[in-house]
Design a protein around this motif. Structure first.
Motif, PDB file in Angstrom:
ATOM      1  N   MET A 266       0.836  -1.195   0.000  1.00  0.00           N
ATOM      2  CA  MET A 266       0.000   0.000   0.000  1.00  0.00           C
ATOM      3  C   MET A 266       0.874   1.249   0.000  1.00  0.00           C
ATOM      4  SD  MET A 266      -2.525   1.409   2.899  1.00  0.00           S
ATOM      5  CE  MET A 266      -1.131   2.327   3.565  1.00  0.00           C
ATOM      6  N   VAL A 267       1.911   1.240   0.820  1.00  0.00           N
ATOM      7  CA  VAL A 267       2.815   2.387   0.877  1.00  0.00           C
ATOM      8  C   VAL A 267       3.510   2.595  -0.466  1.00  0.00           C
ATOM      9  CG1 VAL A 267       4.953   3.264   1.899  1.00  0.00           C
ATOM     10  CG2 VAL A 267       3.180   2.297   3.363  1.00  0.00           C
ATOM     11  N   SER A 268       3.900   1.496  -1.094  1.00  0.00           N
ATOM     12  CA  SER A 268       4.549   1.602  -2.396  1.00  0.00           C
ATOM     13  C   SER A 268       3.618   2.235  -3.430  1.00  0.00           C
ATOM     14  CB  SER A 268       4.990   0.218  -2.880  1.00  0.00           C
ATOM     15  OG  SER A 268       5.470   0.294  -4.197  1.00  0.00           O
ATOM     16  N   GLN A 269       2.347   1.872  -3.374  1.00  0.00           N
ATOM     17  CA  GLN A 269       1.361   2.448  -4.291  1.00  0.00           C
ATOM     18  C   GLN A 269       1.212   3.945  -4.065  1.00  0.00           C
ATOM     19  OE1 GLN A 269      -0.626   1.358  -6.806  1.00  0.00           O
ATOM     20  NE2 GLN A 269       0.177  -0.716  -6.813  1.00  0.00           N
ATOM     21  N   ILE A 270       1.335   4.362  -2.810  1.00  0.00           N
ATOM     22  CA  ILE A 270       1.147   5.778  -2.501  1.00  0.00           C
ATOM     23  C   ILE A 270       2.363   6.607  -2.890  1.00  0.00           C
ATOM     24  CG2 ILE A 270       0.954   7.433  -0.590  1.00  0.00           C
ATOM     25  CD1 ILE A 270      -0.890   5.467   0.802  1.00  0.00           C
ATOM     26  N   LYS A 271       3.553   6.103  -2.564  1.00  0.00           N
ATOM     27  CA  LYS A 271       4.713   6.975  -2.691  1.00  0.00           C
ATOM     28  C   LYS A 271       5.477   6.827  -3.993  1.00  0.00           C
ATOM     29  CE  LYS A 271       8.423   4.381  -0.459  1.00  0.00           C
ATOM     30  NZ  LYS A 271       9.292   4.208   0.704  1.00  0.00           N
ATOM     31  N   ASN A 272       5.305   5.720  -4.709  1.00  0.00           N
ATOM     32  CA  ASN A 272       6.076   5.513  -5.923  1.00  0.00           C
ATOM     33  C   ASN A 272       5.261   5.734  -7.204  1.00  0.00           C
ATOM     34  OD1 ASN A 272       8.440   4.805  -4.526  1.00  0.00           O
ATOM     35  ND2 ASN A 272       7.750   2.680  -4.327  1.00  0.00           N
ATOM     36  N   THR A 273       5.974   6.093  -8.271  1.00  0.00           N
ATOM     37  CA  THR A 273       5.350   6.182  -9.594  1.00  0.00           C
ATOM     38  C   THR A 273       5.236   4.768 -10.165  1.00  0.00           C
ATOM     39  OG1 THR A 273       7.480   6.328 -10.714  1.00  0.00           O
ATOM     40  CG2 THR A 273       6.485   8.403 -10.003  1.00  0.00           C
ATOM     41  N   PRO A 274       4.412   4.575 -11.198  1.00  0.00           N
ATOM     42  CA  PRO A 274       4.308   3.246 -11.812  1.00  0.00           C
ATOM     43  C   PRO A 274       5.677   2.719 -12.238  1.00  0.00           C
ATOM     44  CG  PRO A 274       2.538   4.618 -12.607  1.00  0.00           C
ATOM     45  CD  PRO A 274       3.414   5.500 -11.748  1.00  0.00           C
ATOM     46  N   GLU A 275       6.505   3.575 -12.805  1.00  0.00           N
ATOM     47  CA  GLU A 275       7.836   3.133 -13.229  1.00  0.00           C
ATOM     48  C   GLU A 275       8.659   2.642 -12.032  1.00  0.00           C
ATOM     49  OE1 GLU A 275       9.815   5.822 -15.828  1.00  0.00           O
ATOM     50  OE2 GLU A 275      11.652   4.629 -15.909  1.00  0.00           O
ATOM     51  N   GLU A 276       8.603   3.386 -10.922  1.00  0.00           N
ATOM     52  CA  GLU A 276       9.325   2.965  -9.727  1.00  0.00           C
ATOM     53  C   GLU A 276       8.787   1.640  -9.195  1.00  0.00           C
ATOM     54  OE1 GLU A 276      10.559   7.387  -7.966  1.00  0.00           O
ATOM     55  OE2 GLU A 276       8.620   6.503  -7.475  1.00  0.00           O
ATOM     56  N   ARG A 277       7.472   1.469  -9.249  1.00  0.00           N
ATOM     57  CA  ARG A 277       6.890   0.220  -8.757  1.00  0.00           C
ATOM     58  C   ARG A 277       7.326  -0.955  -9.619  1.00  0.00           C
ATOM     59  NH1 ARG A 277       2.201   3.497  -8.153  1.00  0.00           N
ATOM     60  NH2 ARG A 277       0.996   2.462  -9.762  1.00  0.00           N
TER      61      ARG A 277
END
Lengths: 177, 177
Positions: free
Chosen positions: B128-139
């Motif tokens: 969930m945190v990754s979805q909030i703080k990262n861009t799709p490319e970062e994910r």
DNA sequence: GTGATTAATTAACAATTGTTATCGTCAACA
DNA sequence: TGTTGACGATAACAATTGTTAATTAATCAC
């Protein structure tokens, strides 16, 4: 997660210690092992973490919630985030160690803890799914519908990062149509 | 979550029943109360749900994981999602009711279940945190780094919706130098 | 193997969001 | 009272993503 049973609340108050803190107090600090667990009787707090120098708010906590670094409790890790009061709070606190002892001693404490963990799991899962399937605008409307309280009580730029967008974008969404 | 202890696996195999299913089998169905829990010995599955007629894939499961509607187990709700095999699987299954009985009877089953729930909670929180703080490319890069297995074994359009983007966008990200 | 289906890439364009900066409002505080 | 700082709205522009459609590549079924 809100605590419904007043009996449970009374039990908590018995083994926790009452404390008060002003706004902007850091109750849990990122990269430190969190030593305490707080039950919020009144006030509000936000959970945030640092990302490239920006504060990303990932959660809000109000009356009836718990302030704690769950990863410190579960696996003794350093906290992934900071928890900061955004209003003056009255909390009931206990050290993580004492709490773990109470869990060993009292089945009803253990039971309560696991119920809390399970409900939290469902809440995180729901929010993760919302992040995946909804647009920022849909997430804002969902929040407005399901937790209007948050929107009333919390500064808008915190809500923006909670939704995973910038405050500029949230301002546009709010003023669209 | 992967099960590390081979002793635990042996215990699971003792109380679960071995079954095999071909690819594209629905082991859990959205809007139905899930009656079974499966431990995956080999193969792969994906968790998906319907959103405006589109299939949104929210999770992948491989060897060592469990296939179940956790909300059915926790609160007897209808499943929020479908779980479908994407490779032929060998699983060990047990009915949810039997599993709950085993939890009552055997402390080590209960202990195992709560450990699993706690680890899942941390995993959902992280995502969930990754979805909030990262861009799709970062994910995507994060996934590539942390779970390269997923990218090797799973069709790309499933990964796209897992990341919360369209398959067109993922294709662009992958070919962006 | 061959045809049919599904998956992935690419292009063109629309829509949305991010970034940076400016401006007005409001509350805190000396 | 005046100043400071935080907050939210808005504008201009860049970057990214979504949408639709066409093309190629890969896979499946018979």
């Amino acid at each position: 997660m809100l605590i419904k049973s007043s009996e449970t609340i009374e039990n908590i108050k018995r083994i926790f210690t009452k404390e008060e803190f002003p706004a902007k107090t850091l109750l849990v600090k990122e990269n430190e092992i969190s030593q305490n667990i707080y039950y919020v009787e009144s006030g509000a707090a936000r959970v945030w973490l640092n990302h490239d120098g920006k504060e990303i708010t990932i959660q809000f906590l109000f009356e009836g919630g718990f302030i704690a670094s769950i990863e410190s409790i579960i696996s003794n890790e350093k906290s992934w985030y900071t928890i900061e009061t955004i209003e003056p709070v009255t909390v009931y606190s206990i050290s993580t160690n004492s709490f773990k002892q109470k869990m060993e001693q009292f089945p009803h404490v253990r039971e309560f803890y696991y119920q809390y963990i399970q409900q939290s799991l469902l809440a995180y899962q729901k929010r993760m799914v919302s992040q995946i399937k909804n647009t920022p605008e849909e997430r804002y409307k969902e929040l407005l519908k399901e937790f209007p309280e948050i929107i009333k009580r919390v500064p808008q730029h915190y809500i923006a990062s909670y939704l995973g967008i910038t405050s500029v974008s949230l301002s546009r969404i709010r003023n669209r149509k």
